[in-house]
Design a protein around this motif. Structure first.
Motif, PDB file in Angstrom:
ATOM      1  N   ILE A  72     -11.103   4.992  -0.416  1.00  0.00           N
ATOM      2  CA  ILE A  72     -11.179   5.484   0.222  1.00  0.00           C
ATOM      3  C   ILE A  72     -10.071   6.725  -0.144  1.00  0.00           C
ATOM      4  CG2 ILE A  72      -9.971   6.317   2.961  1.00  0.00           C
ATOM      5  CD1 ILE A  72     -10.524   3.757   4.102  1.00  0.00           C
ATOM      6  N   GLY A  73     -10.187   7.851  -0.418  1.00  0.00           N
ATOM      7  CA  GLY A  73      -9.974   8.907  -0.659  1.00  0.00           C
ATOM      8  C   GLY A  73      -9.474   7.861  -2.581  1.00  0.00           C
ATOM      9  N   SER A  74      -8.401   8.216  -3.071  1.00  0.00           N
ATOM     10  CA  SER A  74      -7.342   7.820  -4.081  1.00  0.00           C
ATOM     11  C   SER A  74      -7.586   6.651  -4.179  1.00  0.00           C
ATOM     12  CB  SER A  74      -6.967   9.199  -4.228  1.00  0.00           C
ATOM     13  OG  SER A  74      -5.848   9.278  -3.881  1.00  0.00           O
ATOM     14  N   PHE A  75      -7.450   5.941  -2.610  1.00  0.00           N
ATOM     15  CA  PHE A  75      -7.455   4.452  -2.903  1.00  0.00           C
ATOM     16  C   PHE A  75      -8.118   3.953  -3.245  1.00  0.00           C
ATOM     17  CE2 PHE A  75      -6.048   0.400  -0.776  1.00  0.00           C
ATOM     18  CZ  PHE A  75      -4.607   0.718  -0.865  1.00  0.00           C
ATOM     19  N   ASP A  76      -7.913   3.092  -4.152  1.00  0.00           N
ATOM     20  CA  ASP A  76      -8.841   1.991  -4.933  1.00  0.00           C
ATOM     21  C   ASP A  76      -8.435   0.266  -4.909  1.00  0.00           C
ATOM     22  OD1 ASP A  76     -10.428   0.258  -6.686  1.00  0.00           O
ATOM     23  OD2 ASP A  76     -11.034   2.189  -7.622  1.00  0.00           O
ATOM     24  N   PHE A  77      -9.193   0.082  -3.448  1.00  0.00           N
ATOM     25  CA  PHE A  77      -9.198  -1.056  -2.623  1.00  0.00           C
ATOM     26  C   PHE A  77      -8.950  -2.258  -4.022  1.00  0.00           C
ATOM     27  CE2 PHE A  77     -10.931   1.472   0.736  1.00  0.00           C
ATOM     28  CZ  PHE A  77      -9.988   1.161   1.382  1.00  0.00           C
ATOM     29  N   LYS A  78     -10.220  -2.342  -5.066  1.00  0.00           N
ATOM     30  CA  LYS A  78     -10.037  -3.269  -6.008  1.00  0.00           C
ATOM     31  C   LYS A  78      -8.586  -3.220  -6.917  1.00  0.00           C
ATOM     32  CE  LYS A  78     -12.751  -3.266  -9.081  1.00  0.00           C
ATOM     33  NZ  LYS A  78     -14.363  -3.414 -10.488  1.00  0.00           N
ATOM     34  N   TYR A  79      -8.475  -1.743  -7.442  1.00  0.00           N
ATOM     35  CA  TYR A  79      -7.398  -2.163  -8.303  1.00  0.00           C
ATOM     36  C   TYR A  79      -6.052  -2.208  -7.863  1.00  0.00           C
ATOM     37  CZ  TYR A  79      -4.353   0.392 -11.096  1.00  0.00           C
ATOM     38  OH  TYR A  79      -2.608   0.856 -12.120  1.00  0.00           O
ATOM     39  N   PHE A  80      -5.581  -2.028  -6.263  1.00  0.00           N
ATOM     40  CA  PHE A  80      -4.734  -2.086  -5.032  1.00  0.00           C
ATOM     41  C   PHE A  80      -4.427  -3.678  -4.982  1.00  0.00           C
ATOM     42  CE2 PHE A  80      -3.647  -3.493  -1.177  1.00  0.00           C
ATOM     43  CZ  PHE A  80      -2.596  -3.356  -1.202  1.00  0.00           C
ATOM     44  N   ALA A 108       0.798  -0.688   0.119  1.00  0.00           N
ATOM     45  CA  ALA A 108       0.020   0.133  -0.160  1.00  0.00           C
ATOM     46  C   ALA A 108       1.073   1.239  -0.098  1.00  0.00           C
ATOM     47  CB  ALA A 108      -0.778   0.350   1.157  1.00  0.00           C
ATOM     48  N   ALA A 109       1.742   1.437   0.947  1.00  0.00           N
ATOM     49  CA  ALA A 109       3.044   2.750   1.016  1.00  0.00           C
ATOM     50  C   ALA A 109       3.376   2.330  -0.782  1.00  0.00           C
ATOM     51  CB  ALA A 109       4.232   2.114   2.424  1.00  0.00           C
ATOM     52  N   PHE A 110       4.049   1.736  -1.415  1.00  0.00           N
ATOM     53  CA  PHE A 110       4.713   1.766  -3.083  1.00  0.00           C
ATOM     54  C   PHE A 110       3.439   1.976  -3.584  1.00  0.00           C
ATOM     55  CE2 PHE A 110       7.411  -2.069  -1.672  1.00  0.00           C
ATOM     56  CZ  PHE A 110       8.299  -1.229  -0.884  1.00  0.00           C
ATOM     57  N   TYR A 111       2.120   1.850  -3.983  1.00  0.00           N
ATOM     58  CA  TYR A 111       0.751   2.428  -3.879  1.00  0.00           C
ATOM     59  C   TYR A 111       0.829   3.951  -3.807  1.00  0.00           C
ATOM     60  CZ  TYR A 111      -4.085   3.059  -5.443  1.00  0.00           C
ATOM     61  OH  TYR A 111      -5.214   3.279  -6.415  1.00  0.00           O
ATOM     62  N   LEU A 112       1.270   4.351  -2.838  1.00  0.00           N
ATOM     63  CA  LEU A 112       0.539   5.545  -3.074  1.00  0.00           C
ATOM     64  C   LEU A 112       2.042   6.858  -2.992  1.00  0.00           C
ATOM     65  CD1 LEU A 112      -1.216   5.415   1.048  1.00  0.00           C
ATOM     66  CD2 LEU A 112      -1.988   5.641  -1.596  1.00  0.00           C
ATOM     67  N   GLN A 144       6.856  -0.203 -10.053  1.00  0.00           N
ATOM     68  CA  GLN A 144       7.870  -0.162  -9.186  1.00  0.00           C
ATOM     69  C   GLN A 144       7.925  -0.360  -8.227  1.00  0.00           C
ATOM     70  OE1 GLN A 144       7.184   4.732  -9.729  1.00  0.00           O
ATOM     71  NE2 GLN A 144       7.083   3.868  -7.040  1.00  0.00           N
ATOM     72  N   ALA A 145       6.585  -1.297  -7.263  1.00  0.00           N
ATOM     73  CA  ALA A 145       6.314  -1.844  -6.786  1.00  0.00           C
ATOM     74  C   ALA A 145       6.900  -3.136  -6.494  1.00  0.00           C
ATOM     75  CB  ALA A 145       5.312  -1.573  -6.320  1.00  0.00           C
ATOM     76  N   LEU A 146       7.348  -3.954  -7.792  1.00  0.00           N
ATOM     77  CA  LEU A 146       7.982  -4.894  -8.270  1.00  0.00           C
ATOM     78  C   LEU A 146       9.381  -4.735  -7.826  1.00  0.00           C
ATOM     79  CD1 LEU A 146       7.904  -8.390  -8.388  1.00  0.00           C
ATOM     80  CD2 LEU A 146       8.132  -7.712 -10.829  1.00  0.00           C
ATOM     81  N   TYR A 169      -6.530   6.303 -12.155  1.00  0.00           N
ATOM     82  CA  TYR A 169      -5.313   5.239 -11.270  1.00  0.00           C
ATOM     83  C   TYR A 169      -3.735   5.518 -11.187  1.00  0.00           C
ATOM     84  CZ  TYR A 169      -9.870   3.175 -11.769  1.00  0.00           C
ATOM     85  OH  TYR A 169     -11.591   2.779 -11.172  1.00  0.00           O
ATOM     86  N   PRO A 170      -2.977   5.042 -10.584  1.00  0.00           N
ATOM     87  CA  PRO A 170      -1.389   5.155 -10.305  1.00  0.00           C
ATOM     88  C   PRO A 170      -0.490   3.935 -10.896  1.00  0.00           C
ATOM     89  CG  PRO A 170      -2.498   4.259  -8.108  1.00  0.00           C
ATOM     90  CD  PRO A 170      -3.799   4.961  -9.055  1.00  0.00           C
ATOM     91  N   ILE A 171       0.443   4.404 -12.442  1.00  0.00           N
ATOM     92  CA  ILE A 171       0.358   3.465 -12.228  1.00  0.00           C
ATOM     93  C   ILE A 171       1.705   2.977 -12.165  1.00  0.00           C
ATOM     94  CG2 ILE A 171       1.139   2.446 -15.315  1.00  0.00           C
ATOM     95  CD1 ILE A 171      -2.176   2.994 -14.660  1.00  0.00           C
ATOM     96  N   ASN A 172       2.355   2.237 -11.050  1.00  0.00           N
ATOM     97  CA  ASN A 172       3.182   2.172 -10.110  1.00  0.00           C
ATOM     98  C   ASN A 172       3.735   0.794  -9.518  1.00  0.00           C
ATOM     99  OD1 ASN A 172       1.526   2.353  -8.447  1.00  0.00           O
ATOM    100  ND2 ASN A 172       2.827   4.368  -7.064  1.00  0.00           N
ATOM    101  N   GLY A 173       2.715   0.170 -10.720  1.00  0.00           N
ATOM    102  CA  GLY A 173       2.729  -1.733  -9.992  1.00  0.00           C
ATOM    103  C   GLY A 173       4.082  -1.805 -10.381  1.00  0.00           C
TER     104      GLY A 173
END
Length: 418
Positions: free
Chosen positions: A183-191, A74-78, A104-106, A98-102
Motif C-alpha cells: 500500500i503505497g511504499s509500505f511493503d507488507f512482506k518485506y516489513f 511499522a512506525a519505525f519502518y516509515l 535502526q528499528a532494533l 526498500y528502506p534499510i532501517n531494520g
C-alpha cells in the motif's frame, strides 16, 4: 474456466491437501511446544500436559499488545532510512525500493524497552502470557493473509508470485498470490520478514531472562548464552538487511499465510523455545562447557557470515578485490556462478553455518531433554527442503552451467555427507 497465469508452476508442500494440512499443523505444533516447554516432563513427543480452552487462549490485552507491537515496528519502518535499496528486476522490468532501517528499528526498540523497564514496565509478565500472545499473533496472521488474498484478486497478472496462482483458494491463501503486496511504499512482506518477528524473538528472550532472575536471583549462564547467541543472530540479520532482497522469500514466494504466520507467530514463539525451556528447567553449565559452546557458535557464525558476505559482495561488484580472484562459471543469463571460496566448498555454506549455530543454541539446555533441540531438527528439515527448491529453480534458470557447478561442487550443505 482457465486457471490464472502462473498456474503452470509446480505445486509446493503437497499441493492443496498439503497446504490445508499445514494450516492446521503449523499452529498446532507451535501451541504444543509452548505447552510442553513449561511442563514438568517437557517432552517433545507425546500429548501436551493439558488442552487449553478458548478462555485460556483469548485475551483482548494480548491482542492489543500484538497490534501495538506491529504498529510500533511499522512506525519505525516509515522513519527515514540510512539507505534505500532497489530489489531485483521484476517481470515488468521495474525495481521496487526498500528502506534499510531494520537495525535502526532494533536500536530504537532497545532504547524504548530500556526506558520502559526503568519506569517499571513489567516485562517479566510476558512469559505468563505466551499462549494468548501466540493466539493473538496467529489470529492477526490469518486476518492479514485473508486481506492480502482478497487484495491479490485485483492485482495484475504481472504482480502475482510464480507459484501463488494455482486457482485453488486454499493453496493460494497458504502460499500467497501477490509477490510484493504494497500500500503505497509500505511493503507488507518485506516489513514482516525481519522486523516484528525477529525483534519480538529477542524481546521474549529478554523477558524470560528477567523472569528467571526474579525467580532465582540471577539469570543462569545457560540463559545468558542463549540470549547472547540469538541476539547476535538477529542483530546480524538486521545489520545486513539488504541481503534479504535476494532471498527466495522476497524474489519468488508470494506473501500468504505461510510467511505471515511464520514471521509474526512461529519465529518469536518457537525460536525462543530454548529460553522458555531454561526458565522452567534450569540446567547446570560450567565455564569449560560454556567456552566450548561459545567456540562452536563462533565457528558457525564465521562460516555463515563469511559465506553470505562473499555472495553479497560478488553480486554487488564482481570486481571487488575481496572476490575478484574467485573462480566462476559463466551462464546463459549473463550472470556468473561462484565455484571457489566458500561457495566452492558446498553449494550452501551459509546453511551449514546456520545449522552449527542452531546446535550451539541448544547445547546450553543440556542433553536430558529433546525439546530444546526441536529448533535444529526443524531447521534441518526446512533448509534441506529450501535447498531442494533452490536446486530446482537454479537448474531451470542456469541449465548446463548449473550442471557443471554441481559437478564441481557435489555436496549440498555438509561436506562429504550431504
Amino acid at each position: 474456466m482457465a486457471p490464472p497465469q502462473g498456474s503452470q508452476a509446480p505445486l509446493e508442500f503437497g499441493g492443496p491437501l498439503g497446504a490445508a494440512a499445514l494450516l492446521v499443523l503449523l499452529p498446532g505444533t507451535m501451541f504444543h511446544l509452548l505447552l510442553v516447554a513449561g511442563s514438568g516432563p517437557a517432552r517433545l513427543l507425546g500429548p501436551p500436559p493439558y488442552l487449553p480452552g478458548l478462555e485460556t487462549l483469548w485475551s483482548p490485552r494480548a491482542l492489543l499488545l500484538v497490534l501495538a507491537w506491529l504498529g510500533l515496528q511499522a512506525a519505525f519502518y516509515l522513519l527515514p532510512a540510512r539507505k534505500v535499496a532497489e530489489g531485483l528486476e521484476l517481470k515488468d522490468k521495474s525495481r521496487l525500493r526498500y528502506p534499510i532501517n531494520g537495525f535502526q528499528a532494533l536500536v530504537l526498540t532497545a532504547l524504548l524497552v530500556g526506558l520502559g523497564a526503568a519506569a517499571g514496565l513489567p516485562l517479566g509478565a510476558l512469559p505468563e502470557m505466551l499462549l494468548p500472545l501466540a493466539f493473538a499473533a496467529t489470529l492477526t496472521a490469518f486476518i492479514l493473509s485473508l486481506l492480502l488474498y482478497l487484495k491479490a484478486q485485483l492485482a495484475p497478472a504481472s504482480a502475482l508470485a510464480p507459484g501463488g496462482s494455482s486457482g485453488n483458494p486454499i493453496y493460494d491463501f497458504f502460499l500467497g498470490r501477490e509477490l510484493n503486496p504494497r500500500i503505497g511504499s509500505f511493503d507488507f512482506k518485506y516489513f514482516c520478514e525481519l522486523r516484528p518477528g525477529l525483534i519480538g524473538w529477542v524481546l521474549l528472550n529478554l523477558a524470560l531472562l528477567l523472569q528467571e532472575a526474579k525467580l532465582r536471583g540471577s539469570p543462569s549462564l545457560a540463559m545468558w548464552l542463549v540470549n547472547g547467541f540469538q541476539l547476535l543472530y538477529v542483530a546480524d540479520a538486521l545489520w545486513y538487511e539488504e541481503a534479504v532482497l535476494t532471498t527466495m522469500d522476497i524474489t519468488h514466494d508470494g506473501f500468504g499465510f505461510m510467511l505471515a504466520f511464520g514471521d509474526l507467530a512461529w519465529v518469536p514463539f518457537t525460536y525462543s523455545l530454548q529460553a522458555q525451556f531454561l526458565l522452567y528447567h534450569p540446567q547446570p553449565l560450567g565455564l569449560p562447557a560454556a567456552g566450548a559452546i561459545c567456540l562452536l557458535n563462533a565457528i558457525g557464525y564465521y562460516i555463515f557470515r563469511g559465506a553470505n558476505s562473499q555472495k553479497n559482495t560478488f553480486r554487488k561488484n564482481p570486481s571487488d578485490p575481496s572476490v575478484a580472484g574467485l573462480e566462476t562459471i559463466p551462464t546463459a543469463t549473463g550472470r556468473r556462478l561462484l565455484v571457489s571460496g566458500w561457495w566452492g566448498v558446498v553449494r550452501h555454506p551459509n546453511y551449514l553455518g546456520d545449522l552449527i549455530m542452531a546446535l550451539a543454541w541448544s547445547l546450553p539446555c543440556g542433553l536430558s531433554h529433546l525439546l530444546p533441540y526441536f529448533y535444529i531438527l526443524y531447521f534441518t528439515a526446512l533448509l534441506v527442503h529450501r535447498e531442494a527448491r533452490d536446486e530446482r529453480q537454479c537448474r531451470q534458470k542456469y541449465g548446463r552451467a548449473w550442471q557443471e557447478y554441481c559437478r564441481r561442487v557435489p555436496h549440498r550443505i555438509l561436506p562429504y555427507v550431504y
